[in-house]
Design a protein around this motif. Structure first.
Motif, PDB file in Angstrom:
ATOM      1  N   CYS A  77       0.839  -1.195   0.000  1.00  0.00           N
ATOM      2  CA  CYS A  77       0.000   0.000   0.000  1.00  0.00           C
ATOM      3  C   CYS A  77       0.881   1.255   0.000  1.00  0.00           C
ATOM      4  CB  CYS A  77      -0.929  -0.024   1.210  1.00  0.00           C
ATOM      5  SG  CYS A  77      -2.155   1.292   1.212  1.00  0.00           S
ATOM      6  N   TYR A  78       1.949   1.229   0.774  1.00  0.00           N
ATOM      7  CA  TYR A  78       2.882   2.358   0.852  1.00  0.00           C
ATOM      8  C   TYR A  78       3.480   2.649  -0.524  1.00  0.00           C
ATOM      9  CZ  TYR A  78       7.173   4.929   1.907  1.00  0.00           C
ATOM     10  OH  TYR A  78       8.189   5.848   1.919  1.00  0.00           O
ATOM     11  N   ASP A  96       4.656   9.618   8.291  1.00  0.00           N
ATOM     12  CA  ASP A  96       3.216   9.816   8.127  1.00  0.00           C
ATOM     13  C   ASP A  96       2.687   8.998   6.956  1.00  0.00           C
ATOM     14  OD1 ASP A  96       3.052  11.499  10.294  1.00  0.00           O
ATOM     15  OD2 ASP A  96       2.998  13.347   9.116  1.00  0.00           O
ATOM     16  N   MET A  97       3.455   8.927   5.878  1.00  0.00           N
ATOM     17  CA  MET A  97       3.055   8.120   4.718  1.00  0.00           C
ATOM     18  C   MET A  97       2.970   6.642   5.112  1.00  0.00           C
ATOM     19  SD  MET A  97       2.611   8.472   1.237  1.00  0.00           S
ATOM     20  CE  MET A  97       3.622   9.856   0.778  1.00  0.00           C
ATOM     21  N   MET A  98       3.902   6.187   5.935  1.00  0.00           N
ATOM     22  CA  MET A  98       3.874   4.795   6.391  1.00  0.00           C
ATOM     23  C   MET A  98       2.652   4.532   7.268  1.00  0.00           C
ATOM     24  SD  MET A  98       7.920   4.105   7.191  1.00  0.00           S
ATOM     25  CE  MET A  98       7.721   2.359   7.576  1.00  0.00           C
ATOM     26  N   ALA A 103      -2.781   2.145   7.926  1.00  0.00           N
ATOM     27  CA  ALA A 103      -4.217   2.240   8.220  1.00  0.00           C
ATOM     28  C   ALA A 103      -5.042   1.792   7.013  1.00  0.00           C
ATOM     29  CB  ALA A 103      -4.588   3.671   8.620  1.00  0.00           C
ATOM     30  N   MET A 104      -4.642   2.215   5.824  1.00  0.00           N
ATOM     31  CA  MET A 104      -5.380   1.847   4.613  1.00  0.00           C
ATOM     32  C   MET A 104      -5.290   0.340   4.357  1.00  0.00           C
ATOM     33  SD  MET A 104      -4.398   5.086   2.216  1.00  0.00           S
ATOM     34  CE  MET A 104      -5.378   4.567   0.812  1.00  0.00           C
ATOM     35  N   VAL A 120      -4.403  12.478   1.538  1.00  0.00           N
ATOM     36  CA  VAL A 120      -4.301  11.069   1.152  1.00  0.00           C
ATOM     37  C   VAL A 120      -5.652  10.580   0.651  1.00  0.00           C
ATOM     38  CG1 VAL A 120      -3.725   8.735   1.928  1.00  0.00           C
ATOM     39  CG2 VAL A 120      -2.484  10.707   2.874  1.00  0.00           C
ATOM     40  N   PRO A 121      -5.721  10.218  -0.640  1.00  0.00           N
ATOM     41  CA  PRO A 121      -7.004   9.762  -1.169  1.00  0.00           C
ATOM     42  C   PRO A 121      -7.462   8.458  -0.520  1.00  0.00           C
ATOM     43  CG  PRO A 121      -5.272   9.706  -2.867  1.00  0.00           C
ATOM     44  CD  PRO A 121      -4.655  10.210  -1.605  1.00  0.00           C
ATOM     45  N   ASP A 122      -8.733   8.383  -0.230  1.00  0.00           N
ATOM     46  CA  ASP A 122      -9.384   7.173   0.301  1.00  0.00           C
ATOM     47  C   ASP A 122      -8.989   6.804   1.726  1.00  0.00           C
ATOM     48  OD1 ASP A 122     -10.728   6.840  -2.177  1.00  0.00           O
ATOM     49  OD2 ASP A 122      -8.959   5.840  -2.995  1.00  0.00           O
ATOM     50  N   LEU A 123      -8.252   7.657   2.414  1.00  0.00           N
ATOM     51  CA  LEU A 123      -7.902   7.382   3.810  1.00  0.00           C
ATOM     52  C   LEU A 123      -9.054   7.837   4.702  1.00  0.00           C
ATOM     53  CD1 LEU A 123      -5.844   6.530   6.002  1.00  0.00           C
ATOM     54  CD2 LEU A 123      -4.922   8.869   5.887  1.00  0.00           C
TER      55      LEU A 123
END
Length: 135
Positions: A77-78, A96-98, A103-104, A120-123
């Motif tokens: 996902c990352y 933060d990206m991780m 979470a996604m 972040v799209p879809d988060l």
């Protein structure tokens, strides 16, 4: 609904901030943190070796809240999320990206007050420092 707490939410909880009300309303099984967040919390603790009250609060928090290991699903996902955000010119810090990816990958709502995550799209996001809807 299951929640993954971001580092700033955990910090707020450890200080007895507004987030504590929402935490008390959530079953412990519905709340977790990323192993990345655990690392950030332990880093903050290590920077303050004499802060005994903080050390005790961190220990107690980690005894009760599950830390989800970073795994291949989160890594996949990352990779996709980072490529997508890089291609669209959106910048989010590496940790933060991780956390967002984690979470996604686990289909969790990220609890944070950091508005950068809204890029972040879809988060799925929630901010426990704000009043509850209808409350």
């Amino acid at each position: 609904m299951r929640y993954m707490l971001d580092t700033n939410t955990v910090s707020d909880l450890l200080k007895g901030g507004e987030s504590i009300v929402r935490l008390q309303m959530s079953p412990v099984a519905d709340v977790c943190i990323s192993a990345v967040t655990e690392g950030e919390i332990l880093f903050g603790q290590a920077k303050r070796p004499g802060a005994m009250r903080l050390h005790a609060a961190v220990r107690e928090f980690l005894r009760h809240v599950e830390s989800i290991p970073w795994d291949s699903d989160a890594a996949a996902c990352y990779g996709k999320l980072r490529a997508n955000m890089t291609n669209t010119g959106k910048v989010l810090g590496a940790l933060d990206m991780m956390i967002a990816s984690h979470a996604m990958a686990k289909c969790l709502t990220l609890v944070t007050r950091d508005q950068a995550f809204s890029m972040v799209p879809d988060l799925l996001l929630d901010d426990w420092t704000k009043a509850m809807p209808g409350g």
